[in-house]
Design an enzyme around this catalytic site. Structure first.
Site, short mmCIF file in Angstrom:
data_model
loop_
_atom_site.label_atom_id
_atom_site.label_comp_id
_atom_site.label_asym_id
_atom_site.label_seq_id
_atom_site.Cartn_x
_atom_site.Cartn_y
_atom_site.Cartn_z
N THR A 155 0.81 -1.30 -0.11
CA THR A 155 -0.06 0.23 -0.04
C THR A 155 1.01 1.31 -0.12
OG1 THR A 155 -0.14 -0.22 2.49
CG2 THR A 155 -2.06 -1.15 1.09
N LYS A 181 4.14 -6.66 4.37
CA LYS A 181 3.89 -5.25 3.74
C LYS A 181 3.50 -4.60 5.07
CE LYS A 181 0.39 -3.28 3.27
NZ LYS A 181 -0.39 -2.36 4.17
N THR A 192 2.07 -8.39 12.20
CA THR A 192 2.23 -7.12 11.52
C THR A 192 1.10 -6.96 10.67
OG1 THR A 192 3.46 -5.92 10.05
CG2 THR A 192 3.39 -8.10 9.39
N GLU A 279 7.21 4.98 7.15
CA GLU A 279 6.67 6.11 6.29
C GLU A 279 7.54 7.22 7.01
OE1 GLU A 279 1.97 4.92 5.75
OE2 GLU A 279 2.40 6.41 7.66
N ASN A 403 1.05 10.90 5.78
CA ASN A 403 -0.16 10.59 6.57
C ASN A 403 -1.24 11.82 6.26
OD1 ASN A 403 0.00 8.13 7.66
ND2 ASN A 403 2.00 8.87 8.25
N SER A 408 -6.32 11.68 0.58
CA SER A 408 -6.80 12.64 -0.60
C SER A 408 -6.10 12.52 -2.01
CB SER A 408 -6.78 14.20 0.07
OG SER A 408 -5.58 14.08 1.15
#
Lengths: 408, 408
Positions: A155, A181, A192, A279, A403, A408
């Site tokens: 993702t 992932k 996870t 991230e 994030n 959006s």
């Protein structure tokens, strides 16, 4: 940019006899994206799993738990783009529809299918698209498709995560290959976001739940990116039982230890890969806490450090602002902690001694370590002999950007 | 930019008879900066305080606890630029030296002085500079210097925080004036970074510890910016006992209630001001949890939401990614939580019902609320009748910038 993590090559990933994988584009959320993956297991495979401890667990997690309890799993169906979490009764119905559709195509009972979903929370799963995509995914199934699967379950991941090892069990070469992932909402509690690990070793089916639990405890359950335990965490261990050695009936035998060691190594690499691809991560940090009374209190302190936004931003800035680490040790919740017994190390640099600054500590030594892309923070509590560690990453501008923009 | 918070005017801050305040530049860390503040209390004042529960509490916090126990406090000395935390035995010596120096100038015993430090952790306090700065701070002391004090205790604050109220007690007008500071490392546990609240009301000295505790519980202990409980949190309540009403001997009398109400209002405004000025904050968020079995479990859920980096970045982005809130509810640690009983509201918008998306919820309604600068998240657990709330802010790029650059 993932920290010291490169994309796996298809050639490095050994197929696991008895396991085939297919991937398709099902338009779950976006077009032109491999978002549907199936694992097909030949008859006789054993499967174990551990799942999120989040009380808001997703519909597919609830269905997985039911189906694993009934045994004889033959297929896994994984979609990205939609987590089917926070979706109530309707979400359960849709997760079951996924299993029914796959079972019909594969001539199985729905209970023989495990469903997995990852993506946006609280939106209805477009199960019609998954149904339409399933024939192509099943047609695509091949034993050598591990890399495609690793890509198919991504993702916000920037890089596919897959590792493979071979090990001798009773004189027979067996394979362990796995994928994972996840990059955000990562503080696995039992497992996870998604991890799949398969071996062709012969393992008594009754050992699988304990094996899955022990592997998760030594790998995914020590990884944290942002402290947010997902609603969908799932870690699945598959033994296809195709290898020709004598069946492993205990993990404490030499054969059991050899297999578990190889599986743990792959599971750790997969878990660390998630942190390396955390991230916005620019650094991979091991937080090791020693000298505790129990492993649990060592983890408690390690997580307090690993989750502190102040500590994480200091790592991002390569700033040896080490008081922030001591502050996190102090608020970790050990009520009888004696601050005058605490030592702190950054890699080999002895920063704090007896709760205060080490007189021989020089800022430039701390600075040198903080500039590295791999750092070990070591805290010695001076209370006992227990130790444990967690892996985490730093907190950067990109974490906020990723994030703030994800939906959006 | 602080969220809906403007700088106080000196005229809005009523002096408290019996309390004088002086400020000076002592070059503690940087030159040309008001970094040393003294409070001078006339004889007869009563003082209570609550302090950080961080086990790594700073040296001045330890000294404050000792000196408060011996009673008869006459002066407070507050420096910014250096927290004197993580400094071991040497830090304790330096905190005591500060008290000795002030006591000598004021003809007091060192035990009558409370020291406070805020700033960088794990660096030696330059007590020589504080000693040199003290005469100027003492010379500066005036009853009307509350705004100067609010400015004098700022660190990463972008705006001074001071509020004042007057209330009738037994037909006599009494004053409550307070200041606070703090913007990061904010998850007070017993008190905030620094908060000082004074009244001229006459209050039995034995009530002060309980009063300080209750005020902190209703104000600073409900505020969180980043979940990092500081090593230096201190909240001090002063009654100068100058007002001419009958002494308050119980907080449950009408006079006690009137005074406590006014003090709580000022304490809440001070605590909320810290969140409004939270590092990088663009929004002020109230997280209210209702329908819990106990207040403690309501707070547990509220803090899980308020500390989730994913929730906080979604607020920054004005993105109604509300599944992140449900996920945080799920991992808050209530092991017997029934997700099918949970409702979620954003202000007046009913987002989730029975653990799933409310069928009548429209994304544009969520979007409308998320764009506001003041938002109330309300979670109904459906387990009981307890409720509680915390105040927090969002998580922006500026939080990362501020904390990556603070020391450099």
């Amino acid at each position: 940019m993932a920290v010291n993590l490169s994309a796996p090559s298809a050639a490095s990933l050994h197929p696991v006899p008895g396991v085939s994988i297919g991937v398709a584009e099902a338009n779950v959320r976006k077009a032109n994206r491999k978002d549907l993956t199936v694992f097909l297991l030949e008859p006789g495979a054993s499967v174990g799993g551990v799942f999120t401890q989040n009380r808001f667990c997703a519909a597919p997690v609830q269905v997985c738990r039911e189906h694993l309890a009934s045994g004889d799993i033959r297929a896994l169906v994984i979609n990205t783009g939609n987590a089917n979490a926070g979706t109530g009764e309707d979400g359960l119905v849709r997760a079951r529809q996924t299993c029914i559709a796959a079972a019909r195509l594969l001539n199985l009972a729905p209970e023989q299918v495990l469903p997995f979903s990852t993506g946006v929370i609280m939106e209805p799963l477009p199960v019609d698209r998954i149904e339409k995509g399933l024939p192509a995914a099943i047609d695509d199934a091949q034993p050598q498709h591990w890399l495609r699967a690793a890509e198919g379950i991504m993702t916000t991941d920037t890089i596919a995560k897959a590792f493979s090892r071979q090990v001798q069990v009773d004189g027979v070469t067996v394979t362990v290959t796995g994928i994972s992932k996840g990059a955000g909402m990562i503080r696995p509690n039992m497992a996870t976001m998604l991890g799949f690990l398969a071996t062709d070793a012969q393992v008594d089916a009754r050992l699988l739940p304990a094996l899955a639990f022990e592997l998760a405890e030594g790998s995914f359950n020590r990884a944290t990116v942002d402290g947010d335990t997902s609603t969908n965490d799932s870690f699945i261990v598959i033994a296809s039982n195709k290898a020709k050695h004598a069946k492993i009936t205990s993990l404490d035998t030499p054969a059991g230890q050899a297999l578990k060691g190889a599986m743990l190594e792959v599971a750790r690499l997969l878990a660390q890969a998630i942190v390396r691809d955390g991230e916005g991560a620019t650094k991979f940090i091991t937080v090791r806490v020693e000298g505790g009374k129990t492993g649990a209190e060592c983890r408690q302190v390690a997580y307090a450090i690993a989750h502190s936004p102040l500590v994480k931003t200091a790592f991002f800035a390569s700033d040896p602002n080490l008081g922030r680490i001591l502050a996190a040790v102090g608020y970790a919740g050990i009520t009888d902690l004696d601050q005058t017994k605490i030592d702190l190390y950054l890699d080999d640099v002895h920063v704090a001694v007896g709760g205060g600054r080490n007189p021989s500590y020089r800022e430039e030594d701390g600075q040198r370590v903080m500039k590295q892309s791999e750092i070990t923070v070591r805290v010695v509590l001076g209370r006992g002999n227990a130790a444990d560690q967690v892996w985490t990453c730093d907190f950067s501008h990109d974490y906020v950007s990723i994030n703030a923009d994800y939906r959006s």
